[in-house]
Design a protein around this motif. Structure first.
Motif, PDB file in Angstrom:
ATOM      1  N   HIS A   1     -56.390   4.952  56.571  1.00 27.90           N
ATOM      2  CA  HIS A   1     -56.046   3.646  56.020  1.00 27.90           C
ATOM      3  C   HIS A   1     -56.333   3.690  54.528  1.00 27.90           C
ATOM      4  O   HIS A   1     -57.423   4.070  54.108  1.00 27.90           O
ATOM      5  CB  HIS A   1     -56.877   2.566  56.691  1.00 27.90           C
ATOM      6  N   ALA A   2     -55.343   3.315  53.735  1.00 28.00           N
ATOM      7  CA  ALA A   2     -55.551   3.292  52.292  1.00 28.00           C
ATOM      8  C   ALA A   2     -55.960   1.891  51.894  1.00 28.00           C
ATOM      9  O   ALA A   2     -55.220   0.933  52.093  1.00 28.00           O
ATOM     10  CB  ALA A   2     -54.257   3.702  51.577  1.00 28.00           C
ATOM     11  N   LYS A   3     -57.140   1.788  51.342  1.00 25.22           N
ATOM     12  CA  LYS A   3     -57.612   0.471  50.925  1.00 25.22           C
ATOM     13  C   LYS A   3     -57.238   0.315  49.451  1.00 25.22           C
ATOM     14  O   LYS A   3     -57.686   1.082  48.619  1.00 25.22           O
ATOM     15  CB  LYS A   3     -59.128   0.398  51.117  1.00 25.22           C
TER      16      LYS A   3
ATOM     17  N   ASP B   1     -62.817  -9.058  50.784  1.00 27.56           N
ATOM     18  CA  ASP B   1     -61.692  -9.351  51.661  1.00 27.56           C
ATOM     19  C   ASP B   1     -60.977  -8.071  52.073  1.00 27.56           C
ATOM     20  O   ASP B   1     -60.649  -7.874  53.243  1.00 27.56           O
ATOM     21  CB  ASP B   1     -60.724 -10.290  50.928  1.00 27.56           C
ATOM     22  N   LEU B   2     -60.765  -7.200  51.102  1.00 27.87           N
ATOM     23  CA  LEU B   2     -60.089  -5.939  51.407  1.00 27.87           C
ATOM     24  C   LEU B   2     -60.913  -5.089  52.365  1.00 27.87           C
ATOM     25  O   LEU B   2     -60.374  -4.424  53.255  1.00 27.87           O
ATOM     26  CB  LEU B   2     -59.819  -5.168  50.110  1.00 27.87           C
ATOM     27  N   LYS B   3     -62.228  -5.114  52.173  1.00 28.61           N
ATOM     28  CA  LYS B   3     -63.084  -4.331  53.073  1.00 28.61           C
ATOM     29  C   LYS B   3     -62.996  -4.877  54.486  1.00 28.61           C
ATOM     30  O   LYS B   3     -62.971  -4.130  55.469  1.00 28.61           O
ATOM     31  CB  LYS B   3     -64.541  -4.388  52.605  1.00 28.61           C
ATOM     32  N   ARG B   4     -62.924  -6.209  54.571  1.00 24.98           N
ATOM     33  CA  ARG B   4     -62.832  -6.821  55.885  1.00 24.98           C
ATOM     34  C   ARG B   4     -61.520  -6.466  56.554  1.00 24.98           C
ATOM     35  O   ARG B   4     -61.478  -6.185  57.749  1.00 24.98           O
ATOM     36  CB  ARG B   4     -62.968  -8.334  55.763  1.00 24.98           C
ATOM     37  N   ILE B   5     -60.459  -6.490  55.757  1.00 21.71           N
ATOM     38  CA  ILE B   5     -59.147  -6.114  56.286  1.00 21.71           C
ATOM     39  C   ILE B   5     -59.174  -4.672  56.771  1.00 21.71           C
ATOM     40  O   ILE B   5     -58.682  -4.353  57.857  1.00 21.71           O
ATOM     41  CB  ILE B   5     -58.047  -6.287  55.203  1.00 21.71           C
ATOM     42  N   ALA B   6     -59.794  -3.804  55.970  1.00 27.73           N
ATOM     43  CA  ALA B   6     -59.858  -2.381  56.346  1.00 27.73           C
ATOM     44  C   ALA B   6     -60.598  -2.210  57.662  1.00 27.73           C
ATOM     45  O   ALA B   6     -60.160  -1.465  58.546  1.00 27.73           O
ATOM     46  CB  ALA B   6     -60.539  -1.585  55.234  1.00 27.73           C
TER      47      ALA B   6
ATOM     48  N   VAL C   1     -59.723   5.299  52.791  1.00 23.85           N
ATOM     49  CA  VAL C   1     -59.870   5.857  51.452  1.00 23.85           C
ATOM     50  C   VAL C   1     -59.375   4.829  50.455  1.00 23.85           C
ATOM     51  O   VAL C   1     -58.340   4.199  50.667  1.00 23.85           O
ATOM     52  CB  VAL C   1     -59.050   7.163  51.315  1.00 23.85           C
ATOM     53  N   SER C   2     -60.098   4.675  49.374  1.00 24.25           N
ATOM     54  CA  SER C   2     -59.684   3.722  48.354  1.00 24.25           C
ATOM     55  C   SER C   2     -58.640   4.333  47.463  1.00 24.25           C
ATOM     56  O   SER C   2     -58.723   5.489  47.104  1.00 24.25           O
ATOM     57  CB  SER C   2     -60.885   3.337  47.479  1.00 24.25           C
TER      58      SER C   2
ATOM     59  N   VAL D   1     -53.148   8.493  48.377  1.00 23.50           N
ATOM     60  CA  VAL D   1     -54.127   8.661  49.457  1.00 23.50           C
ATOM     61  C   VAL D   1     -53.529   9.450  50.609  1.00 23.50           C
ATOM     62  O   VAL D   1     -54.135  10.390  51.129  1.00 23.50           O
ATOM     63  CB  VAL D   1     -54.604   7.273  49.947  1.00 23.50           C
ATOM     64  N   LEU D   2     -52.307   9.083  50.991  1.00 16.23           N
ATOM     65  CA  LEU D   2     -51.696   9.766  52.128  1.00 16.23           C
ATOM     66  C   LEU D   2     -51.379  11.217  51.802  1.00 16.23           C
ATOM     67  O   LEU D   2     -51.613  12.104  52.631  1.00 16.23           O
ATOM     68  CB  LEU D   2     -50.435   9.019  52.574  1.00 16.23           C
TER      69      LEU D   2
END
Lengths: 196, 186
Positions: free
Chosen positions: A81-83, A107-112, A136-137, A143-144
Motif C-alpha cells: 500500500h502506498a501511503k 488520517d492517512l495513517k488511519r486509512i492505511a 510505504v510512504s 513505491v510500486l
C-alpha cells in the motif's frame, strides 16, 4: 483482538504473528506432498489503495491465482500500500497548511491501517496465509516500481483507477506508469462496468 | 474459534466487492505476432501461469483443466492503394500474409504442446487493437496477455501502442509482458 501497530521509522504496519494454533492447523491440512516444495515461488506484488477498484483487483487475483488451493499456488503474494505524503495529499499551499499537516497525516495513517486490515481479511477468507504486507510512504508510482525491484517480483498487479479520491484526476496514470516502467510483467485489473 | 475446511471448497464468505460469476474455467487470450517479444510473452505465460505437468494437487483436481488458452494473431489488411500491379499482386501478397500467420500460430501451438496444453488458435483480420478488444468481449475472456513491443518491425514506431490501447480499452484484466532485460554491452 488484532492490534495493528504502525512503525513510523520503517513505515511498515506490523500485524501480530500467527498463533501456534493456526500453524498446527496448516500442518495437518496438507495431506499430499507439496508440489512446489523446494522450488522457488515467483513473487506477485499487488498494489492497493483505498479504492474499490484496487480491492476488486486483489479479490480477482486471489480468486484466479490462489484458489481453490492456495498452497499449490505458484506465487508468493506481497501486498503493498502506498501511503501518499500529507503534502501531496493537501495539494495546495496556503496559510495554515502547516497546522493541517499533522491531521492529514493521522488520517492517512488511519486509512492505511484500514486498507491493510481489509486486505488481510480478504486473504484469510481465501485461506491465503503466506502474505507479506507493506505500507510505504511516497508516490504510488515509485513505491510500486521500487517494491517490484525489492522483492524481485515477476508480476505486478494493479487496479485501474487505483488511486484515492484526491488524485482521481490523474488516476489511470498510476497503472499506466507502472505498465511502462516496472521491470516485470504488469497485470492491470479493471472493475467491469455494468452496462444497461 | 473458526473451523477451517481443508481441500478445495470455495469460501462462502461474501466480500465486497466480489467479482461476479465465479467461473471454474479461466479463458486466457494471448495475442501474438511476428516479433520475438510476443513469443516471449507466450512463453512467460506458459511458464508462470500454467502449472507444470505432473504437479500433484489436492483432492485429485487437475489445475490445468481450468485454464483455456486461445492464441490469437491479428493480420492487418493490406492497404489496397500500395499495390499498383493489379489484383493478382494483392492476392499473392495476402496469401503470403496468411502463410506467415499460420507459421506463427503453428510455432505458438508447438510451444503450448511442450507444456501439454491444448491451445486454440485463431486468426483475425483487421486493426489489431480493435480486433483484440472485440475478441475479448465476444469470447468472454478472463485475462488478456500481450507482449509489450508486440508489433512487427515495420510498425515498431507505434509499438507500445497496441499493448497500451488494449490495457486501457479491453474489458478484461490485461497482462502486459515485458521482454527480458537485454544485457548491456560495455
Amino acid at each position: 483482538m488484532n492490534c495493528v501497530s504502525y512503525n513510523q521509522s520503517t513505515g511498515i504496519l506490523n500485524f501480530p504473528q500467527s498463533t501456534s494454533r493456526e500453524q498446527n492447523q496448516q500442518q495437518t491440512t496438507n495431506l499430499v506432498p507439496h508440489p512446489f516444495a523446494g522450488m522457488e515461488k515467483s513473487v506477485m506484488v499487488v498494489g492497493i489503495d483505498d479504492s474499490e477498484q484496487s480491492f476488486y483487483a486483489l479479490e480477482w487475483t486471489l480468486q484466479h491465482f490462489f484458489s481453490p488451493s492456495p498452497e499449490n499456488s505458484q506465487f508468493k503474494l506481497v501486498i503493498v500500500h502506498a501511503k501518499p505524503s500529507p503534502l501531496t495529499a493537501i495539494g495546495f499551499a496556503g496559510p495554515g497548511t502547516a497546522d493541517v499537516v499533522p491531521y492529514v497525516d493521522m488520517d492517512l495513517k488511519r486509512i492505511a491501517a484500514r486498507v491493510l486490515e481489509k486486505a488481510k481479511e480478504m486473504c484469510t477468507a481465501k485461506s491465503v496465509n503466506d502474505v507479506t504486507y507493506e505500507v510505504v510512504s511516497g508516490d504510488a508510482r515509485n513505491v510500486l516500481c521500487e517494491a517490484v525491484e525489492k522483492h524481485h517480483a515477476s508480476v505486478l498487479v494493479v487496479g485501474s483507477h487505483g488511486y484515492g479520491a484526491i488524485k482521481r484526476a490523474v488516476l489511470g496514470s498510476v497503472s499506466d506508469y507502472c505498465a511502462h516502467h516496472a521491470h516485470c510483467s504488469v497485470m492491470i485489473v479493471k472493475k467491469p462496468k455494468i452496462k444497461h | 474459534m473458526e473451523e477451517t475446511t481443508s481441500g478445495g471448497a470455495a469460501g462462502m464468505v461474501a466480500l465486497p466487492p466480489t467479482p461476479p460469476e465465479v467461473e471454474k474455467t479461466m479463458n486466457l487470450l494471448v495475442a501474438i505476432d511476428d516479433s520475438d517479444e510476443s513469443f516471449h510473452a507466450l512463453q512467460w505465460v506458459l511458464d508462470k501461469i500454467i502449472l507444470k505437468q505432473g504437479s500433484v494437487s489436492e483432492a485429485g483436481t487437475d489445475p490445468r483443466q481450468s485454464k483455456v488458452v486461445t492464441i490469437v494473431h491479428v493480420m492487418e489488411p493490406l492497404p489496397r492503394y500500395a499495390f499498383p500491379g493489379g489484383y493478382a499482386v494483392v492476392e499473392s501478397a495476402s496469401k503470403a500474409l496468411e502463410q506467415n500467420a499460420s507459421r506463427i500460430l503453428s510455432r505458438a501451438f508447438e510451444m503450448c504442446r511442450e507444456k501439454s496444453l491444448k491451445a486454440k488458435t485463431l486468426i483475425l483480420e483487421g486493426d489489431p487493437k480493435d480486433r483484440i478488444c472485440r475478441a475479448v468481449e465476444e469470447m468472454n475472456i478472463n485475462l488478456l496477455a500481450i507482449g509489450s513491443r508486440g508489433l512487427g518491425q515495420i510498425k515498431r514506431t507505434f509499438l507500445g501502442s497496441v499493448s497500451d490501447y488494449c490495457a486501457h480499452h479491453a474489458k478484461c484484466p490485461v497482462l502486459v509482458v515485458k521482454p527480458p532485460p537485454t544485457p548491456k554491452k560495455t
